[in-house]
Design a protein around this motif. Structure first.
Motif, PDB file in Angstrom:
ATOM      1  N   GLY A   1       0.782  -1.223   0.000  1.00 30.38           N
ATOM      2  CA  GLY A   1       0.000   0.000   0.000  1.00 30.38           C
ATOM      3  C   GLY A   1       0.815   1.274   0.000  1.00 30.38           C
ATOM      4  N   GLN A   2       2.138   1.171   0.045  1.00 33.27           N
ATOM      5  CA  GLN A   2       2.985   2.367   0.080  1.00 33.27           C
ATOM      6  C   GLN A   2       2.988   3.072  -1.270  1.00 33.27           C
ATOM      7  OE1 GLN A   2       7.018   1.618   1.305  1.00 33.27           O
ATOM      8  NE2 GLN A   2       7.728   3.665   0.759  1.00 33.27           N
ATOM      9  N   VAL A   3       2.920   4.386  -1.242  1.00 31.17           N
ATOM     10  CA  VAL A   3       3.095   5.195  -2.445  1.00 31.17           C
ATOM     11  C   VAL A   3       4.584   5.511  -2.577  1.00 31.17           C
ATOM     12  CG1 VAL A   3       2.582   7.385  -3.580  1.00 31.17           C
ATOM     13  CG2 VAL A   3       0.788   6.180  -2.313  1.00 31.17           C
TER      14      VAL A   3
ATOM     15  N   ASN B   1       7.421   7.470  -4.783  1.00 32.56           N
ATOM     16  CA  ASN B   1       7.687   8.510  -5.772  1.00 32.56           C
ATOM     17  C   ASN B   1       8.940   8.170  -6.559  1.00 32.56           C
ATOM     18  OD1 ASN B   1       5.501  10.170  -4.891  1.00 32.56           O
ATOM     19  ND2 ASN B   1       6.753  10.850  -3.174  1.00 32.56           N
TER      20      ASN B   1
ATOM     21  N   SER C   1       4.442   8.528  -9.529  1.00 32.48           N
ATOM     22  CA  SER C   1       4.408   7.644  -8.366  1.00 32.48           C
ATOM     23  C   SER C   1       3.659   6.362  -8.701  1.00 32.48           C
ATOM     24  CB  SER C   1       3.755   8.340  -7.166  1.00 32.48           C
ATOM     25  OG  SER C   1       2.404   8.648  -7.451  1.00 32.48           O
TER      26      SER C   1
ATOM     27  N   ASP D   1      -1.497  -4.100  -2.432  1.00 34.06           N
ATOM     28  CA  ASP D   1      -1.925  -4.459  -1.084  1.00 34.06           C
ATOM     29  C   ASP D   1      -1.655  -5.920  -0.786  1.00 34.06           C
ATOM     30  OD1 ASP D   1      -2.864  -1.902  -0.468  1.00 34.06           O
ATOM     31  OD2 ASP D   1      -4.843  -2.315  -1.313  1.00 34.06           O
TER      32      ASP D   1
ATOM     33  N   THR E   1       1.906   2.739  -6.525  1.00 33.09           N
ATOM     34  CA  THR E   1       1.484   2.217  -5.231  1.00 33.09           C
ATOM     35  C   THR E   1       1.815   0.732  -5.172  1.00 33.09           C
ATOM     36  OG1 THR E   1      -0.320   3.836  -5.075  1.00 33.09           O
ATOM     37  CG2 THR E   1      -0.449   1.889  -3.645  1.00 33.09           C
TER      38      THR E   1
END
Length: 202
Positions: free
Chosen positions: A85-87, A89, A141, A146, A143
């Motif tokens: 779930g981390q975005v 960049n 970016s 999950d 994501t």
């Protein structure tokens, strides 16, 4: 270690058609010299964003179509830790644009296959006919998928997976790749450290 850092410093200062600059991507080093040959590495050192088709005299043991031949052994100190779930960049540099499709995907190192679907897709990327490239061509970016996507199970140790930026200039007929090595960590584990694979050293 010193030789690896020297290779990275040289690549960071040369011109380029295009590559990923952040997070830090795989760069050539001594292990790539052994796998691909000095001539191939020298050509990349002369142009840090050299297209795959222009790499000079690669050895048969060189897999240019995975991370443009760059190897984990030369980049173990820059393996990233991501969580589900981390975005993330990313930044690219495109001194010489070539219009064509591009994507960012998680690629399984063992098979050089995309895990799931691409995380980001550009139908038209780096169009040299535009007066100015869109901002999202050089700063974008993704994501991390999950839990339940399979990424947590597949990307356990350094070298299992790579976050790969892939761009093909259709007019130029040139292919560009940059890879970011990463492992998935549990956000509840505040002492998590990079898990480094020893398989390539066995």
């Amino acid at each position: 270690m010193f030789k690896s850092l020297l290779f990275m410093a040289l690549v960071a200062t040369v011109s380029a058609h295009g590559n990923i600059t952040s997070p830090p991507a795989r760069l050539p080093g001594p292990a790539m010299v052994e796998a691909c040959g000095q001539a191939a590495v020298d050509s990349i050192l002369a142009d840090g964003g050299l297209p795959i088709e222009s790499v000079v005299n690669p050895l048969d043991s060189c897999n240019l179509f995975f991370c443009r031949g760059a190897l984990l052994d030369d980049n173990i100190d820059i393996v990233q830790e991501f969580f589900s779930g981390q975005v993330v960049n990313l930044t690219s540099q495109l001194p010489i644009p070539h219009e064509g499709p591009a994507n960012v995907s998680i690629v399984l190192a063992a098979t050089n296959k995309i895990l799931g679907e691409p995380l980001l897709v550009f139908d038209s990327y780096a169009d040299e006919n535009l007066p100015e490239l869109p901002a999202n061509n050089t700063a974008f970016s993704i994501t991390i998928p999950d839990a339940g996507s399979g990424v947590e199970e597949a990307c356990v140790e350094a070298g299992d997976c790579a976050l790969q930026w892939f761009w093909f200039g259709t007019g130029a007929q040139q292919t560009y790749e940059s890879c970011i090595d990463f492992v998935i960590v549990n956000t509840d584990d505040t002492t998590a450290t990079k898990r480094r694979s020893t398989r390539s050293r066995m």
